[in-house]
Design a protein around this motif. Structure first.
Motif, PDB file in Angstrom:
ATOM      1  N   THR A   1     -64.975  26.207-120.963  1.00 36.65           N
ATOM      2  CA  THR A   1     -65.854  27.223-121.644  1.00 36.65           C
ATOM      3  C   THR A   1     -65.078  28.471-121.554  1.00 36.65           C
ATOM      4  OG1 THR A   1     -67.127  27.513-119.750  1.00 36.65           O
ATOM      5  CG2 THR A   1     -67.975  26.205-121.315  1.00 36.65           C
ATOM      6  N   PRO A   2     -65.156  29.221-122.557  1.00 37.85           N
ATOM      7  CA  PRO A   2     -65.196  28.807-123.889  1.00 37.85           C
ATOM      8  C   PRO A   2     -64.242  28.072-124.453  1.00 37.85           C
ATOM      9  CG  PRO A   2     -64.326  31.028-123.952  1.00 37.85           C
ATOM     10  CD  PRO A   2     -64.536  30.702-122.669  1.00 37.85           C
ATOM     11  N   ARG A   3     -64.503  27.611-125.897  1.00 42.97           N
ATOM     12  CA  ARG A   3     -63.645  26.726-126.575  1.00 42.97           C
ATOM     13  C   ARG A   3     -62.710  27.782-127.236  1.00 42.97           C
ATOM     14  NH1 ARG A   3     -64.453  21.835-128.089  1.00 42.97           N
ATOM     15  NH2 ARG A   3     -62.353  21.923-128.581  1.00 42.97           N
ATOM     16  N   ASN A   4     -63.316  28.907-127.816  1.00 42.72           N
ATOM     17  CA  ASN A   4     -62.600  29.949-128.495  1.00 42.72           C
ATOM     18  C   ASN A   4     -62.876  31.365-127.986  1.00 42.72           C
ATOM     19  OD1 ASN A   4     -61.088  28.579-130.951  1.00 42.72           O
ATOM     20  ND2 ASN A   4     -63.146  27.515-130.998  1.00 42.72           N
ATOM     21  N   ARG A   5     -61.872  32.018-127.865  1.00 41.79           N
ATOM     22  CA  ARG A   5     -62.281  33.398-127.379  1.00 41.79           C
ATOM     23  C   ARG A   5     -61.119  34.521-127.779  1.00 41.79           C
ATOM     24  NH1 ARG A   5     -64.591  36.043-122.858  1.00 41.79           N
ATOM     25  NH2 ARG A   5     -64.706  38.045-123.247  1.00 41.79           N
ATOM     26  N   ILE A   6     -61.644  35.658-128.549  1.00 40.40           N
ATOM     27  CA  ILE A   6     -60.703  36.552-129.079  1.00 40.40           C
ATOM     28  C   ILE A   6     -61.008  37.745-128.364  1.00 40.40           C
ATOM     29  CG2 ILE A   6     -60.082  38.030-131.205  1.00 40.40           C
ATOM     30  CD1 ILE A   6     -61.194  35.700-132.716  1.00 40.40           C
ATOM     31  N   THR A   7     -59.935  38.366-127.607  1.00 37.40           N
ATOM     32  CA  THR A   7     -60.089  39.696-126.577  1.00 37.40           C
ATOM     33  C   THR A   7     -59.214  40.493-127.037  1.00 37.40           C
ATOM     34  OG1 THR A   7     -60.619  40.174-124.551  1.00 37.40           O
ATOM     35  CG2 THR A   7     -58.742  38.677-124.882  1.00 37.40           C
ATOM     36  N   LYS A   8     -59.228  41.626-126.363  1.00 34.88           N
ATOM     37  CA  LYS A   8     -58.284  42.609-126.547  1.00 34.88           C
ATOM     38  C   LYS A   8     -57.391  42.979-125.520  1.00 34.88           C
ATOM     39  CE  LYS A   8     -61.235  45.267-129.891  1.00 34.88           C
ATOM     40  NZ  LYS A   8     -61.939  46.674-129.942  1.00 34.88           N
ATOM     41  N   THR A   9     -56.308  43.523-125.785  1.00 34.34           N
ATOM     42  CA  THR A   9     -55.338  43.899-124.654  1.00 34.34           C
ATOM     43  C   THR A   9     -55.884  44.807-123.448  1.00 34.34           C
ATOM     44  OG1 THR A   9     -53.381  43.754-126.372  1.00 34.34           O
ATOM     45  CG2 THR A   9     -53.028  45.046-124.345  1.00 34.34           C
ATOM     46  N   GLY A  10     -55.581  44.241-122.282  1.00 35.63           N
ATOM     47  CA  GLY A  10     -55.967  45.058-121.201  1.00 35.63           C
ATOM     48  C   GLY A  10     -57.572  44.292-120.710  1.00 35.63           C
ATOM     49  N   LYS A  11     -58.232  43.656-121.414  1.00 32.02           N
ATOM     50  CA  LYS A  11     -59.542  43.015-121.007  1.00 32.02           C
ATOM     51  C   LYS A  11     -59.279  42.011-120.054  1.00 32.02           C
ATOM     52  CE  LYS A  11     -62.471  45.441-123.732  1.00 32.02           C
ATOM     53  NZ  LYS A  11     -63.373  46.546-123.003  1.00 32.02           N
ATOM     54  N   ARG A  12     -60.180  41.790-119.068  1.00 31.18           N
ATOM     55  CA  ARG A  12     -60.342  40.833-117.977  1.00 31.18           C
ATOM     56  C   ARG A  12     -61.013  39.452-118.734  1.00 31.18           C
ATOM     57  NH1 ARG A  12     -63.089  38.215-113.973  1.00 31.18           N
ATOM     58  NH2 ARG A  12     -61.793  37.583-112.157  1.00 31.18           N
ATOM     59  N   ILE A  13     -60.492  38.432-118.555  1.00 35.46           N
ATOM     60  CA  ILE A  13     -60.783  37.139-119.287  1.00 35.46           C
ATOM     61  C   ILE A  13     -60.915  36.036-118.326  1.00 35.46           C
ATOM     62  CG2 ILE A  13     -60.477  35.319-120.874  1.00 35.46           C
ATOM     63  CD1 ILE A  13     -61.424  37.893-122.119  1.00 35.46           C
ATOM     64  N   MET A  14     -62.234  35.053-118.066  1.00 36.92           N
ATOM     65  CA  MET A  14     -62.156  34.106-117.437  1.00 36.92           C
ATOM     66  C   MET A  14     -62.417  32.917-118.465  1.00 36.92           C
ATOM     67  SD  MET A  14     -64.674  33.007-114.269  1.00 36.92           S
ATOM     68  CE  MET A  14     -64.119  34.284-112.858  1.00 36.92           C
ATOM     69  N   LEU A  15     -61.522  31.789-117.944  1.00 38.17           N
ATOM     70  CA  LEU A  15     -61.732  30.560-118.569  1.00 38.17           C
ATOM     71  C   LEU A  15     -62.259  29.473-117.486  1.00 38.17           C
ATOM     72  CD1 LEU A  15     -58.466  30.376-120.454  1.00 38.17           C
ATOM     73  CD2 LEU A  15     -60.499  31.670-121.226  1.00 38.17           C
TER      74      LEU A  15
ATOM     75  N   PHE B   1     -56.399  13.681-116.800  1.00 35.87           N
ATOM     76  CA  PHE B   1     -57.387  13.730-117.803  1.00 35.87           C
ATOM     77  C   PHE B   1     -57.418  15.207-118.339  1.00 35.87           C
ATOM     78  CE2 PHE B   1     -58.514   9.385-117.157  1.00 35.87           C
ATOM     79  CZ  PHE B   1     -57.933   9.157-115.840  1.00 35.87           C
ATOM     80  N   PHE B   2     -57.499  15.209-119.372  1.00 35.84           N
ATOM     81  CA  PHE B   2     -57.414  16.545-120.154  1.00 35.84           C
ATOM     82  C   PHE B   2     -58.739  16.845-120.645  1.00 35.84           C
ATOM     83  CE2 PHE B   2     -53.069  18.248-119.695  1.00 35.84           C
ATOM     84  CZ  PHE B   2     -52.701  17.117-119.437  1.00 35.84           C
ATOM     85  N   GLY B   3     -59.113  18.262-120.707  1.00 38.02           N
ATOM     86  CA  GLY B   3     -60.243  18.928-121.439  1.00 38.02           C
ATOM     87  C   GLY B   3     -59.880  19.119-122.787  1.00 38.02           C
ATOM     88  N   PRO B   4     -61.003  19.544-123.568  1.00 37.11           N
ATOM     89  CA  PRO B   4     -60.582  19.759-125.110  1.00 37.11           C
ATOM     90  C   PRO B   4     -59.976  20.845-125.170  1.00 37.11           C
ATOM     91  CG  PRO B   4     -62.843  20.473-124.288  1.00 37.11           C
ATOM     92  CD  PRO B   4     -62.363  19.849-123.321  1.00 37.11           C
ATOM     93  N   GLY B   5     -59.708  21.894-124.462  1.00 34.71           N
ATOM     94  CA  GLY B   5     -58.783  23.256-124.585  1.00 34.71           C
ATOM     95  C   GLY B   5     -59.536  24.356-124.857  1.00 34.71           C
ATOM     96  N   THR B   6     -59.106  25.519-124.612  1.00 33.58           N
ATOM     97  CA  THR B   6     -59.927  26.987-124.910  1.00 33.58           C
ATOM     98  C   THR B   6     -58.553  27.407-125.753  1.00 33.58           C
ATOM     99  OG1 THR B   6     -61.066  27.091-123.065  1.00 33.58           O
ATOM    100  CG2 THR B   6     -60.504  29.000-124.126  1.00 33.58           C
ATOM    101  N   ARG B   7     -58.894  28.059-126.952  1.00 33.80           N
ATOM    102  CA  ARG B   7     -58.085  28.515-127.563  1.00 33.80           C
ATOM    103  C   ARG B   7     -58.180  30.147-127.596  1.00 33.80           C
ATOM    104  NH1 ARG B   7     -54.322  27.693-131.156  1.00 33.80           N
ATOM    105  NH2 ARG B   7     -54.927  25.443-131.272  1.00 33.80           N
ATOM    106  N   LEU B   8     -57.230  30.845-126.732  1.00 35.17           N
ATOM    107  CA  LEU B   8     -57.496  32.338-126.446  1.00 35.17           C
ATOM    108  C   LEU B   8     -56.500  33.244-127.448  1.00 35.17           C
ATOM    109  CD1 LEU B   8     -58.432  34.606-124.779  1.00 35.17           C
ATOM    110  CD2 LEU B   8     -56.374  33.932-123.033  1.00 35.17           C
ATOM    111  N   THR B   9     -57.008  34.082-128.139  1.00 36.59           N
ATOM    112  CA  THR B   9     -56.271  35.049-128.671  1.00 36.59           C
ATOM    113  C   THR B   9     -56.455  36.410-128.234  1.00 36.59           C
ATOM    114  OG1 THR B   9     -56.768  33.718-130.710  1.00 36.59           O
ATOM    115  CG2 THR B   9     -55.856  36.237-131.005  1.00 36.59           C
TER     116      THR B   9
END
Lengths: 115, 113
Positions: free
Chosen positions: A7-21, A105-113
């Motif tokens: 989680t999340p499966r998809n995430r769009i964020t901006k430069t400089g932001k902190r992100i946790m997958l 064994f792999f998870g479904p992936g998180t697409r991060l932009t």
């Protein structure tokens, strides 16, 4: 039911932001991994963990950190996201307790932009 | 250090034709070898794996692969391709107790009808 969830499966964020997958698994495996996938480059290992007290850098750990909160949870953080961290991120698990401990064994992936 | 080479970036075959995807690895000891498939927008699915024993390995969806130590190869084959096989295929090698997978750069398969 999925054995490895992200989680999340998809995430769009901006430069400089902190992100946790986040990655969770119900397989009871002790080993967990984070990879990123970029077109034309395949998957590359970011970090891996053999148990809660063990964290190891992979080949591309710069700009990332991880936390193994429990055997079943392994989080990947981007402290200050940058556009070249735009990628597909995969979590994986493996089990030292079996003869085939090298199978992951792999998870479904998180697409991060990162904009 | 271990490494994997998939020399074909993109392959196009007709439905019903045979398929062979090439994979060459570099590893100092007996490797553990894998083929994964990734359909568009999906995660990775394990097709087959080689740990030891018989060098011809059968996998899911009618795929097989042959481990050839003398050629450091682990090529994936299918006798008759279906349109649903269109995807990206990754070969991977794993060695040692760290269980770290090293992936090739992938081969994208296109199937024409």
């Amino acid at each position: 039911d999925a054995d490895v969830t992200q989680t999340p499966r998809n995430r769009i964020t901006k430069t400089g932001k902190r992100i946790m997958l986040e990655c969770s698994q119900t397989k009871g495996h002790d080993r967990m991994y984070w990879y990123r996938q970029d077109p034309g480059l395949g998957l590359r290992l970011i970090y891996y963990s053999f148990d809660v007290k063990d964290i190891n850098k992979g080949e591309i750990s710069d700009g990332y950190s991880v936390s193994r909160q429990a055997q079943a949870k392994f989080s990947l953080s981007l402290e200050s996201a940058i556009p070249n961290q735009t990628a597909l991120y995969f979590c994986a698990t493996s089990d030292l307790g079996t003869a085939h401990y090298n199978e992951q064994f792999f998870g479904p992936g998180t697409r991060l932009t990162v904009l | 250090a271990q490494s994997v080479t998939q020399p074909d970036i993109h392959i196009t075959v007709s439905e019903g034709a045979s398929l062979e995807l090439r994979c060459n690895y570099s590893y100092g000891a007996t490797p553990y070898l894998f083929w994964y498939v990734q359909s568009p927008g999906q995660g990775l699915q394990l097709l087959l794996k080689y740990f030891s024993g018989d060098t011809l390995v059968q996998g899911i969806k009618g795929f097989e692969a042959e481990f050839k130590r003398s050629q450091s190869s682990f090529n994936l084959r299918k006798p008759s391709v279906h349109w649903s096989d269109a995807a990206e295929y990754f070969c991977a090698v794993c060695g040692g107790t760290a269980s770290k997978l090293t992936f090739g750069t992938g081969t994208r398969l296109q199937v024409t009808l």
